[in-house]
Design a protein around this motif. Structure first.
Motif, PDB file in Angstrom:
ATOM      1  N   MET A 293       0.841  -1.180   0.000  1.00 50.68           N
ATOM      2  CA  MET A 293       0.000   0.000   0.000  1.00 50.68           C
ATOM      3  C   MET A 293       0.879   1.233   0.000  1.00 50.68           C
ATOM      4  O   MET A 293       2.054   1.173   0.273  1.00 50.68           O
ATOM      5  N   ALA A 294       0.253   2.363  -0.269  1.00 51.80           N
ATOM      6  CA  ALA A 294       1.039   3.598  -0.317  1.00 51.80           C
ATOM      7  C   ALA A 294       1.610   3.905   1.039  1.00 51.80           C
ATOM      8  O   ALA A 294       1.068   3.550   2.073  1.00 51.80           O
ATOM      9  N   GLU A 295       2.714   4.574   1.048  1.00 47.92           N
ATOM     10  CA  GLU A 295       3.418   4.880   2.304  1.00 47.92           C
ATOM     11  C   GLU A 295       2.587   5.830   3.134  1.00 47.92           C
ATOM     12  O   GLU A 295       2.080   6.838   2.663  1.00 47.92           O
ATOM     13  N   LEU A 296       2.395   5.489   4.415  1.00 49.59           N
ATOM     14  CA  LEU A 296       1.602   6.308   5.312  1.00 49.59           C
ATOM     15  C   LEU A 296       2.452   7.411   5.900  1.00 49.59           C
ATOM     16  O   LEU A 296       3.661   7.424   5.793  1.00 49.59           O
TER      17      LEU A 296
ATOM     18  N   ARG B  83      12.501   2.712   6.096  1.00 53.04           N
ATOM     19  CA  ARG B  83      11.376   3.192   5.284  1.00 53.04           C
ATOM     20  C   ARG B  83      10.147   2.299   5.430  1.00 53.04           C
ATOM     21  O   ARG B  83       9.428   2.025   4.468  1.00 53.04           O
ATOM     22  N   LEU B  84       9.917   1.851   6.660  1.00 55.13           N
ATOM     23  CA  LEU B  84       8.708   1.108   6.965  1.00 55.13           C
ATOM     24  C   LEU B  84       7.642   2.080   7.452  1.00 55.13           C
ATOM     25  O   LEU B  84       7.933   3.153   7.960  1.00 55.13           O
TER      26      LEU B  84
ATOM     27  N   GLY C 247       1.372  -1.669   7.841  1.00 54.32           N
ATOM     28  CA  GLY C 247       1.924  -0.735   8.799  1.00 54.32           C
ATOM     29  C   GLY C 247       2.320  -1.417  10.097  1.00 54.32           C
ATOM     30  O   GLY C 247       2.063  -2.604  10.317  1.00 54.32           O
ATOM     31  N   ILE C 248       2.943  -0.596  10.977  1.00 44.89           N
ATOM     32  CA  ILE C 248       3.415  -1.050  12.283  1.00 44.89           C
ATOM     33  C   ILE C 248       2.729  -0.210  13.351  1.00 44.89           C
ATOM     34  O   ILE C 248       2.593   1.013  13.217  1.00 44.89           O
ATOM     35  N   LEU C 249       2.301  -0.855  14.435  1.00 43.17           N
ATOM     36  CA  LEU C 249       1.787  -0.166  15.611  1.00 43.17           C
ATOM     37  C   LEU C 249       2.760  -0.447  16.754  1.00 43.17           C
ATOM     38  O   LEU C 249       2.945  -1.589  17.158  1.00 43.17           O
TER      39      LEU C 249
END
Length: 763
Positions: free
Chosen positions: A1-4, A742-743, A716-718
Motif C-alpha cells: 500500500m502507499a506509504e503512510l 522506510r517502513l 503498517g506497524i503499531l
C-alpha cells in the motif's frame, strides 16, 4: 500500500467525537497543557519533571539556604588596584602591514592573539612564581624585607587578569588586558602590580620568543613518529585490501549477504525442480520399460542404416522363398540357395547388432532392446535421457550451491572482524593524518611568528590603587550576606532542578503518555489503562460482562473504551489508506504488545469484521497460552512446508465470534529466517484475501529484526510503549531504525502494563 505518514502528526483522539472516551480512563493522563515559550520551546516536560521531583528541589534549596545562613560573617576591608596593558596594535593600518596578516585567507585584519590561551599563560604558575618572588624581595629604605611571607597562593587569590570588553561583548572586545589585585594592604597591592607589569613586559620581549622556539622544536620531534604511524596504518590498510579484496567494508558486507541470499533462493529453486525431474524420469522409464542406456541402444538399433538395409534384404529373400516354395521342393538348389542367403544376412544382422550394443552400456538380457522403436517411442526415449541428464545436472548444481553457500557463510562470520580491523586502521590513519597536518600548519605559523619583529606590549594605564574623588583610597569591602543568601537560594534552586533533570535522565522512561507524545516523532493513537484483574489471565467481552451489566468487572468499561478509541484512531486517521494487515511491535519484552494485539483483534471482530490474529513471535510465542489453544502446528509450518494448507491451521477463538487465530507452531530457526521471504508474502496476501483484517503479534525489536522483515509485507506497524517502564533511548533507537528502513509506522500506543501480573500477560 502507499506509504503512510510517518512524521509528527497532531495527536487527536477521533474516538471522542464518536462517544468513545478512550482518553478518560486514567487520572495519570490528565496533563496540564503548558503553552510553548517564545521560540517554540515547550516547557511542559520541564514543569512535569519539577512537579514529580518537587521534594528534591525544595530539599536542595533549603539545604543551600541553611548553609548560607551559617556562613554569614562580616569580611575584612579590601582595597583594589590595577593597570592596563595593550597587547596588539590598535590601528587597522598597522595590522595590515604586519607580516603575520599575510597568512590570512582574505587579508583582513583580525585578532592575532589567541586570547584565552594568552590569559592562561599569564596566569601560569611559572610567571606568578616570579612575581611572588619579586614581592618577597621588596625592601624599605632601611633594607628590611616588607613582605617576606608573601606566597603564590595569596597572589592567585587576589589577582585577576581579564580582557577589557565593552557593553557589546561580541563587537566591543578591545586589545587591552587589565590586571587587578585585591588585598587589605594598599602598599602590597602597589608592589604586586609593579612586579606584574615588569614581568609581563619581559615576557612579551623574551619568554614569548623562547616559547615559540620550544614549540617548533617539540613539533619537529613529533613529526617523524607521526609519519611512521601514517606509513604503518597505510600498510595495514593495503594488506587488508590485497588479502581480502576489500575496498569498501560496507559495500563488501552488503555483497556477501546479497550473495548468500541469492544462493539460498537458487538452492530453493533447485530443490523444487529436482523432484519434478525425477518424477518425470520415473514415469518415462515405466512407459518405455527401458533404462536410459537400454533406451539409447534400442534407439541406435532402430536408426542404424546398415541394419535397415540388411533387414530389407532379408525381407526380399523371404519374399522370394514365399514365391518359390509352392513350386520347388525344400531340397532343391534354388530353395537351398535362398535359405543360405537368408542365413548369411541374418548373421550379418546379428554381427551389426552386437557391434552396436558393444558401443553402449545397454543390458543385453533386456529383450525390449531389439524391438523396433517408432517415432513416438523415439521422442519418449529422448525425453527420458534429457530428464536423466537434467536431474544429474541439478544434483551437481545443488551440491555446488550448498558448498558455495557454506563457504560464503563462513566468510560472512569472519567478515566483521576483518571490517573492524579495516575501519580501526582507517580511523587511526585519518586521525594521525589530521594531527600531522595540524602540526605542520602550526609549525609554519610559529616560524612566521618567530621571523617577524616582536613589538613589546605597551602600558597604557600604570599600576595604581583605586581612590575616590577626594584622592582617598577606596575600600570595596561591604556586607555581602544578603547577596550570599540570595545567591545560595538561587544556586540551591538551580542545583535541585539540575539533580531532578539528571535523575529523570538516568531513569530513562516515559512517565506519562504526554512524555511519549512529545518525545517521539510519531502520532500517539491510544493509551491503554492498567487493567486490574481478579484471577483472570485476560478478559473478553462476553454478553454478561458488558459495561451496562451488573456483572461487569471493575475497570473493564474504560479498558474496552481504550481499544475502541485505538481502533477508531487507526481507522479514521488513515481512512485514505485502508488498512488490512498490521504488525503489533514493541521495543522490549514485557511492554504488553501481545495484550494489545489480542484485545485489538477482539475489538475489531466485535464490530462484525472477520479478523485473523497471527502469532508471528516465533522466538517466544504467547497467544496460544493466553487463548488456551493448541500449538502443535502454526505459522512455522506454513513457512517451512509448502504443502500445508493455511486453512487447516487457522483456529477459531473460543467464545469470540469472527475472531480466528493462527498460532506460531513449534519455533525453528529456519522459519524465523523466512519471515521476509516471498513465501511469507504469499501467505500475507492469501490471508488478506480471506479475512477483513489481519493482526500480527511479533517479537521485540531491541534484539531481533524479525518484525522488521515481516513488516515489509504489511500495511503498517503499531508500536506499543509501556508507560513508566519502556526505556526512552531504546524506543527512540527502534523508531529511528523503522524510519531508516522506510517502513510505515502508524503511530504509538501508550500501555500501562499490569504490575505483578503473570509473565505471559504483558509480553
Amino acid at each position: 500500500m502507499a506509504e503512510l505518514h510517518t512524521g509528527t502528526q497532531q495527536d487527536t483522539f477521533l474516538a471522542e467525537s464518536n462517544g468513545l472516551r478512550g482518553s478518560d480512563f486514567s487520572t495519570e493522563m490528565i496533563e496540564e497543557q503548558v503553552p510553548a515559550a517564545a521560540g517554540g520551546f515547550n516547557l511542559g516536560p520541564l514543569i512535569r519533571t519539577l512537579q514529580r521531583k518537587a521534594l528534591l528541589v525544595l530539599g536542595v534549596t533549603g539545604l543551600a539556604t541553611a548553609l548560607a545562613l551559617n556562613l554569614r560573617e562580616t569580611p575584612d576591608p579590601l582595597y583594589t588596584g590595577n593597570f592596563q596593558i595593550q597587547v596588539e596594535p590598535a590601528n587597522a593600518s598597522d595590522q595590515l602591514n604586519d607580516p603575520r596578516e599575510l597568512t590570512r585567507p582574505d587579508g583582513a585584519p583580525s585578532d592575532k592573539l589567541d586570547y584565552p590561551t594568552q590569559l592562561e599563560i599569564l596566569r601560569s604558575t611559572e610567571l606568578l612564581n616570579d612575581i611572588a618572588e619579586d614581592v618577597r624581595s621588596t625592601k624599605n629604605a632601611k633594607g628590611i624585607y616588607l613582605y617576606p611571607n608573601f606566597s603564590l597562593t595569596k597572589l592567585q587569590k587576589g589577582l585577576t587578569i581579564d580582557r577589557l570588553i565593552g557593553d557589546n561583548r561580541k563587537l566591543d572586545a578591545t586589545k587591552i588586558l587589565q590586571v587587578s589585585y585585591q588585598a587589605s594592604d594598599p602598599e602590597l597591592i602597589q608592589a604586586v602590580l609593579d612586579s606584574a607589569r615588569d614581568r609581563y613586559l619581559k615576557y612579551s620581549l623574551e619568554e614569548r620568543t623562547t616559547g615559540i622556539d620550544e614549540a617548533v622544536r617539540f613539533i619537529d620531534e613529533q613529526l617523524p613518529e607521526l609519519r611512521e604511524k601514517v606509513n604503518l596504518y597505510q600498510s595495514q590498510i593495503q594488506k587488508l585490501q590485497q588479502e581480502y579484496e576489500l575496498i569498501n567494508p560496507q559495500v563488501k558486507g552488503e555483497q556477501l549477504y546479497t550473495q548468500i541470499s541469492t544462493l539460498e533462493n537458487q538452492i530453493l529453486d533447485t530443490q523444487r525442480e529436482l523432484p519434478e525431474l525425477r518424477k518425470k524420469y520415473e514415469t518415462l522409464e515405466a512407459q518405455l520399460n527401458l533404462a536410459p542406456e537400454d533406451a539409447l541402444a534400442a534407439s541406435a538399433l532402430s536408426e542404424s542404416p546398415t541394419l535397415a538395409q540388411l533387414r530389407t534384404k532379408i525381407t526380399e529373400v523371404e519374399s522370394k522363398l514365399a514365391e518359390l516354395s509352392p513350386i520347388y521342393q525344400s531340397d532343391t538348389p534354388e530353395i537351398q540357395q535362398l535359405q543360405q542367403e537368408k542365413a548369411n544376412l541374418q548373421r550379418l544382422v546379428d554381427q551389426e547388432t552386437q557391434r552396436t550394443l558393444e558401443s553402449s552400456a545397454a543390458t543385453v538380457q533386456n529383450p525390449a532392446i531389439y524391438s523396433f522403436q517408432n517415432s513416438t517411442r523415439q521422442q519418449l526415449i529422448a525425453q527420458l535421457v534429457e530428464a536423466r541428464n537434467q536431474s544429474q545436472v541439478l544434483e551437481v548444481r545443488l551440491t555446488n550451491l550448498q558448498q558455495l553457500k557454506q563457504t560464503l557463510e563462513q566468510e560472512a562470520q569472519d567478515y566483521p572482524i576483518i571490517a573492524r580491523q579495516y575501519n580501526e586502521a582507517q580511523k587511526q590513519l585519518d586521525g594521525t593524518n589530521q594531527l600531522l597536518d595540524q602540526f605542520l600548519t602550526q609549525r609554519e605559523k610559529l616560524r612566521v611568528e618567530r621571523a617577524q619583529d616582536n613589538e613589546p606590549w605597551k602600558i597604557i594605564n600604570q599600576p595604581h590603587v583605586e581612590t575616590n574623588d577626594q584622592g582617598e583610597i577606596l575600600s570595596i569591602a561591604e556586607d555581602s550576606s544578603k547577596k550570599l543568601l540570595a545567591a545560595s537560594v538561587l544556586g540551591g534552586l538551580l542545583l535541585g532542578m539540575g539533580l531532578a533533570l539528571l535523575l529523570e535522565k538516568l531513569q530513562n522512561i516515559f512517565y506519562t503518555p504526554q512524555d511519549l507524545r512529545e518525545d517521539t516523532a510519531f502520532p500517539m493513537l491510544g493509551v491503554i489503562p492498567r487493567y486490574k484483574q481478579s484471577g483472570m489471565t485476560h478478559f473478553f467481552r462476553l454478553p454478561s460482562a458488558q459495561a451496562g451489566s451488573a456483572l461487569a468487572l471493575p475497570h473493564q468499561s474504560e479498558f474496552e473504551d481504550a481499544f475502541d478509541s485505538l481502533y477508531a484512531n487507526i481507522k479514521f486517521q488513515y481512512a485514505d489508506f485502508p488498512l488490512q494487515s498490521l504488525a503489533i511491535c514493541s521495543a522490549e519484552t514485557g511492554d504488553g504488545k501481545s495484550t494489545v494485539a489480542l484485545h485489538l483483534a477482539e475489538t475489531i471482530s466485535g464490530m462484525g469484521q472477520h479478523v485473523l490474529l497471527v502469532d508471528a513471535n516465533l522466538r517466544s510465542p504467547q497467544l496460544h497460552v493466553n487463548l488456551g489453544l493448541p500449538n502443535q502446528k502454526g505459522l512455522c509450518d506454513l513457512l517451512t512446508d509448502h504443502n500445508v494448507d493455511p486453512k487447516v491451521l487457522v483456529q477459531s477463538a473460543a467464545g469470540i465470534e469472527n475472531l480466528f487465530v493462527l498460532t506460531a507452531g513449534q519455533p525453528s530457526s529456519a522459519a524465523i529466517k523466512l519471515l521476509g521471504s516471498a513465501q511469507m508474502l504469499q501467505i500475507v496476501e492469501e490471508f488478506q484475501n480471506t479475512f477483513d483484517f489481519v493482526i500480527y503479534d511479533t517479537s521485540e525489536l531491541k534484539h531481533y529484526k524479525d518484525a522488521v522483515f515481516l513488516a515489509g509485507h504489511l500495511d503498517g506497524i503499531l508500536m506499543v510503549v509501556s508507560i513508566a517502564k519502556s526505556r526512552k533511548t531504546t524506543v527512540e533507537k527502534v523508531l529511528a531504525e523503522i524510519s531508516r528502513f522506510r517502513l510505515s509506522c502508524l503511530g504509538t500506543v501508550g500501555n500501562y502494563t499490569q504490575r505483578n501480573s503473570p509473565a505471559s500477560f504483558p509480553r
